[in-house]
Design a protein around this motif. Sequence first.
Motif, PDB file in Angstrom:
ATOM      1  N   TYR A 100       0.814  -1.215   0.000  1.00 38.75           N
ATOM      2  CA  TYR A 100       0.000   0.000   0.000  1.00 38.75           C
ATOM      3  C   TYR A 100       0.850   1.270   0.000  1.00 38.75           C
ATOM      4  O   TYR A 100       0.522   2.252  -0.667  1.00 38.75           O
ATOM      5  N   TYR A 101       1.949   1.261   0.738  1.00 36.90           N
ATOM      6  CA  TYR A 101       2.803   2.448   0.841  1.00 36.90           C
ATOM      7  C   TYR A 101       4.067   2.368  -0.019  1.00 36.90           C
ATOM      8  O   TYR A 101       4.957   3.222   0.101  1.00 36.90           O
ATOM      9  N   LYS A 103       4.641   2.913  -3.189  1.00 35.09           N
ATOM     10  CA  LYS A 103       4.895   3.992  -4.143  1.00 35.09           C
ATOM     11  C   LYS A 103       5.733   5.095  -3.499  1.00 35.09           C
ATOM     12  O   LYS A 103       6.651   5.639  -4.107  1.00 35.09           O
ATOM     13  N   GLN A 104       5.431   5.406  -2.226  1.00 39.27           N
ATOM     14  CA  GLN A 104       6.194   6.438  -1.528  1.00 39.27           C
ATOM     15  C   GLN A 104       7.512   5.915  -0.974  1.00 39.27           C
ATOM     16  O   GLN A 104       8.474   6.677  -0.834  1.00 39.27           O
ATOM     17  N   VAL A 137      -8.060  -0.667  -1.631  1.00 37.72           N
ATOM     18  CA  VAL A 137      -6.604  -0.821  -1.600  1.00 37.72           C
ATOM     19  C   VAL A 137      -5.952  -1.046  -2.964  1.00 37.72           C
ATOM     20  O   VAL A 137      -4.765  -0.764  -3.139  1.00 37.72           O
ATOM     21  N   SER A 139      -5.739   0.073  -6.115  1.00 39.55           N
ATOM     22  CA  SER A 139      -5.005   1.048  -6.917  1.00 39.55           C
ATOM     23  C   SER A 139      -3.675   1.414  -6.270  1.00 39.55           C
ATOM     24  O   SER A 139      -2.658   1.605  -6.948  1.00 39.55           O
ATOM     25  N   TYR A 140      -3.657   1.488  -4.940  1.00 43.68           N
ATOM     26  CA  TYR A 140      -2.424   1.800  -4.220  1.00 43.68           C
ATOM     27  C   TYR A 140      -1.415   0.653  -4.335  1.00 43.68           C
ATOM     28  O   TYR A 140      -0.213   0.872  -4.520  1.00 43.68           O
ATOM     29  N   ALA A 143       0.054   0.525  -7.862  1.00 38.72           N
ATOM     30  CA  ALA A 143       1.024   1.610  -8.023  1.00 38.72           C
ATOM     31  C   ALA A 143       2.316   1.285  -7.286  1.00 38.72           C
ATOM     32  O   ALA A 143       3.425   1.586  -7.775  1.00 38.72           O
ATOM     33  N   GLY A 144       2.202   0.648  -6.133  1.00 29.65           N
ATOM     34  CA  GLY A 144       3.376   0.246  -5.375  1.00 29.65           C
ATOM     35  C   GLY A 144       4.187  -0.818  -6.085  1.00 29.65           C
ATOM     36  O   GLY A 144       5.430  -0.787  -6.085  1.00 29.65           O
TER      37      GLY A 144
END
Length: 323
Positions: A100-101, A103-104, A137, A139-140, A143-144
Motif C-alpha cells: 500500500y505504501y 509507491k512512496q 486498496v 489502486s495503491y 502503483a506500489g
Amino acid sequence: MLVDKFGRVIDYLRISVTELCNFKCRYCMPEDNQFNNIGRDNILSYEEMFEFVKICLDNGVKKVRLTGGEPLVRKDIQKFVKMINDYKPGLDLAMTTNGYYLKQKAKELREAGLKRLNISLDTLDAKKANFLARKEVLSYVLAGIDEAVNEGFVIKLNTVALRGVNDGELIELLEFAKSKNAQIRYIEFMENTHAASDLKGLKKDDILEILSKKYSIKEITKSPNSPSSLFVTSDGYKFGIIDPHKHDFCASCNRLRLSADGLLIPCLYYEDGQSIKEAMRARDYTKAREILKAVLDAKPEKNKWENDGKGEISSRAFYQTGG
C-alpha cells in the motif's frame, strides 16, 4: 552456525517490526479486531532489534526478512534496513509487505539496501480487494508494485487462493506477475482462529487443475529451504505453491521469528517462545545468546497443520509473527 536438534541449519531470521497493519484481511484477523495494542514502550527499538540481528548474523544467519503486521507503517523503517545492510552489505535482506505504501517508500528502501520484496496481491478486481482487505486498496497496491519494478527490486507476488473469491483469477494473476517479471506464489489458506469462518481455501491440486486449463505445467526441483513447491509452465514461466499441510513442509525449515515485542519464536504455528526484550534492554548479550540457544533447542520437528489440515489450529495471529 545455528543448528537445531533435528540437524536443520537455521540461517534465516524473520523480524515482525510491528503488529499494526493498515489492512484487516479476512484470512488474518476478525472484522472487529482493534489490535491488542502492546504499547510503544513494549516494542523493541530498532537499536535493540539490531543488536540481536548482529548476534544472529555473527552465528551464521544469511537471510533477514522484515515483516509485520505491515512493516511500512512503522516510522523510519528504511533506517533499520540501512543499519542491517551497513553491517553486512551482502546479506539477503528482504521485506514482506501489502504494497500500500510502496509507491512512496520503494526508492528509499532500495537506497537503504533492501534487495527483495514479497508483495501480497490476492486479486486484480477492486471490489474483491476491498472485500478481502476491508478497505479500498487495489489502486495503491498496483502503483506500489510498479514503483518497486522501476526501482529494480527482485519481486514475488503472494496470492492466497480462496474458493469462490479469486479462483477465477488465478491464470490472470499469473500472467500479471509474468508481465512484471515477478514470480507468483499461490498460498494455501492457512487455518487460524482469527480468520473469517466462511473462507475456504484451494489446495495445491486445485490450483494446478485451474492453471492447467491454459498451460502445460511441470514440477521442478525447489530450493532446499524454500517453503514453496516450484513449477514451470510450457512457456518457461516459473511459479510456486506454498502448501503448509504437506508432510515435508517442515523438513528443511531454516527459520526463527522475532516479534515486535521481543518474543523469539521457533515456528509460525508453535505457541511457545521466549522473550529477549529484558536481555536486550539490559545489553546482556550473553543472556540473549542463551535464550537463542534455548529457543533453537525447542524448535519442533513439524508444525501443527500436518495431516491435511486436521491437526491443531494455531491461535497466534499472523500479524504478530509475519505470516
